[in-house]
Design an enzyme around this catalytic site. Structure first.
Site, short mmCIF file in Angstrom:
data_model
loop_
_atom_site.label_atom_id
_atom_site.label_comp_id
_atom_site.label_asym_id
_atom_site.label_seq_id
_atom_site.Cartn_x
_atom_site.Cartn_y
_atom_site.Cartn_z
N HIS A 70 35.48 47.04 42.26
CA HIS A 70 34.43 46.28 41.59
C HIS A 70 34.33 44.88 42.20
O HIS A 70 35.32 44.17 42.25
CB HIS A 70 34.74 46.13 40.10
CG HIS A 70 35.07 47.41 39.41
ND1 HIS A 70 35.91 47.48 38.32
CD2 HIS A 70 34.67 48.69 39.65
CE1 HIS A 70 36.01 48.73 37.92
NE2 HIS A 70 35.28 49.48 38.71
N TYR A 133 44.12 38.93 34.57
CA TYR A 133 43.24 38.18 35.47
C TYR A 133 42.44 37.12 34.69
O TYR A 133 41.90 37.38 33.62
CB TYR A 133 42.30 39.11 36.25
CG TYR A 133 41.53 40.13 35.45
CD1 TYR A 133 40.18 39.96 35.16
CD2 TYR A 133 42.15 41.30 35.00
CE1 TYR A 133 39.47 40.91 34.45
CE2 TYR A 133 41.44 42.26 34.29
CZ TYR A 133 40.09 42.05 34.01
OH TYR A 133 39.39 43.00 33.29
#
Length: 478
Positions: A70, A133
């Site tokens: 992605h 993240y």
């Protein structure tokens, strides 16, 4: 096993902006501790100050859980809280590194900075892996992503666990091959004031890429209360503001004063608010008029501001506003010459028409040509020079306006002795309207800019080129 005692340090990957980091982890019989994100230390070590606003954690039960590839419209700081992953990153941005691949294992002692447009994927190598993240934009269902198939033959990622044996979502299995991926354009650049003389020079220097927008006054009202929603600002990277009120004498009138403050301070503040809210880089063009010209040496970037007139005061206010932004370039210039009406064209016309002008000889500085300013702005952006203020003018010897006029006469084939030098006081004596005070010395020190690798060109040589290119023997535009 986690490796304890590493030093905080970075390693390049071959993909621009994608940087692998070793993290210090401290452990004993009780377990371990690390600073997963420590802005002061990490920025000092070279990590971009990317401004995270959201912290996400993906927990994975089984070995072989595989997610991606992605490419998202934000930057990411990727790390592992528990467990271990094999990570793979593919550049899906437009440019020469489109399709480039980097792979590495991550555990608690390793993290990676992933710039927007670089495809991110991972495969868990241990059970109960927590993949974390930080991102510098809030998730939105309207965000535009790009995807690549995990099994794409072109990039040929060597997954530790065969994809046929891995846990993968149907959605990830359906992503396109590289040949069908549309490269992501760079974040957008907006040039404000694009129809002025410097705006036109920036059009020539930056080109017509799809990611560059040029906005004239009637295309973007930077004084509008709706400026915050006038563009999808999170899709932008940089605002280059070359819009300004420059009628220095008219600024001394009641109406001119209002207009100068509106354009050079209030509108700048509005753009700065947009830049701050969206973490954009702002390039702002300043002026020698922020100084009083009383120094007996060239002005450095850090000299105290000391404007004499309204125009200079409004430009100084704009500088003060922009200087508060974390990501800014204030480009300070002087004696600007570009396409359209300017001092050089006026002198060339007078020379051709037989006039013998009186020209001020007690104001000292250097000419700045708009194509050179545009070249310098592009250099600051592409070289990623440290943010701050930079003087940007032509180089070489400082001259007076009378010296410039004599050079124009000589370069157009006329007798330079026809130019008579006069003092600023004598030149403006008897003026019908208000006269703004001028700095007597406008010479700017170029050392800081040159230390970034920018080769300053001699102003006299640029004047010669400008006349050859732009002015015919009759003083008209060539």
């Amino acid at each position: 096993m986690i490796e304890f005692g590493k030093q905080l340090q970075q390693t390049g990957t071959g993909i621009p902006g994608l940087v692998l980091w070793d993290l210090p982890v401290h452990g004993d019989s009780r377990g371990w501790f690390k600073e997963n994100w420590q802005r002061e230390k990490m920025v000092a070590a070279g990590l971009p100050d990317f401004g995270p606003v959201q912290n996400n954690i993906s927990f994975n039960d089984a070995i072989g859980t595989t997610r991606g590839i992605h490419a998202e419209p934000w930057d990411k700081w990727v790390s592992v809280a528990t467990g271990r992953v094999f990570g793979a990153w593919v550049d899906l941005r437009e440019g020469p590194t489109f399709g480039a691949v980097f792979t590495a294992e991550l555990d608690a002692s390793r993290a990676i900075f992933v710039p927007h447009g670089v495809g991110n994927s991972y495969q868990t190598l241990e059970a109960d892996t927590a993949y974390a993240y930080l991102v510098n934009d809030h998730w939105s269902p309207d965000a535009r992503y790009s995807f690549l198939n995990l099994a794409d033959e072109t990039v040929g990622i060597s997954w530790p666990i065969a994809l046929a044996d891995a846990e993968i979502s149907e959605k990830d299995l359906a992503h396109p091959r590289l040949a069908d991926v549309m490269p992501l354009s760079p974040r957008r650049v907006l040039v404000v004031g694009a129809n002025g003389q410097l705006g036109r020079a920036l059009r020539a220097e930056l080109g017509s890429g799809a990611h560059i927008e040029y906005a004239a006054r009637d295309e973007l009202d930077i004084t509008s209360p709706d400026l915050d929603s006038a563009r999808p600002w999170r899709e932008f990277d940089t605002i280059i503001n070359v819009a300004a009120y420059t009628a220095v004498d008219l600024a001394e009138t009641a109406g001119g004063r209002r207009d100068a403050w509106a354009a050079n301070a209030s509108a700048v503040a509005a753009l700065a608010r947009v830049a701050a809210a969206n973490r954009l880089t702002m390039v702002h063009v300043s002026s020698d008029y922020v100084f009083d010209g009383a120094l007996d040496r060239p002005y450095g970037e850090d000299e105290p501001l000391s404007p004499l007139g309204v125009y200079g005061q409004t430009k100084a206010a704009g500088d003060a506003i922009v200087s508060t932004l974390p990501r800014h370039y204030i480009v300070r210039t002087s004696w600007v010459i570009g396409e359209g009406k300017n001092f050089v064209r006026t002198m060339a016309g007078l020379a051709a028409n037989g006039a013998d002008p009186r020209v001020v000889d007690d104001q000292i500085g250097r000419l700045s040509f708009t194509d050179e300013i545009a070249r310098g702005i592009l250099h600051l952006l592409t070289s990623r020079a440290p943010f701050g203020t930079y003087n940007l003018t032509g180089g070489g010897m400082e001259t007076s306006w009378a010296d410039v006029a004599r050079s124009v006469f000589a370069l157009t084939g006329h007798d330079p002795r026809r130019v008579t030098g006069v003092s600023t006081h004598d030149y403006f004596s008897g003026a019908a309207g208000p006269v703004a005070p001028r700095p007597r010395r406008s010479t700017l020190d170029l050392t800081k800019l040159e230390r970034t690798g920018f080769a300053t060109r001699d102003a006299a040589a640029q004047l010669d080129e400008y006349i050859r290119r732009s002015i015919d023997g009759n003083g008209a535009r060539a």
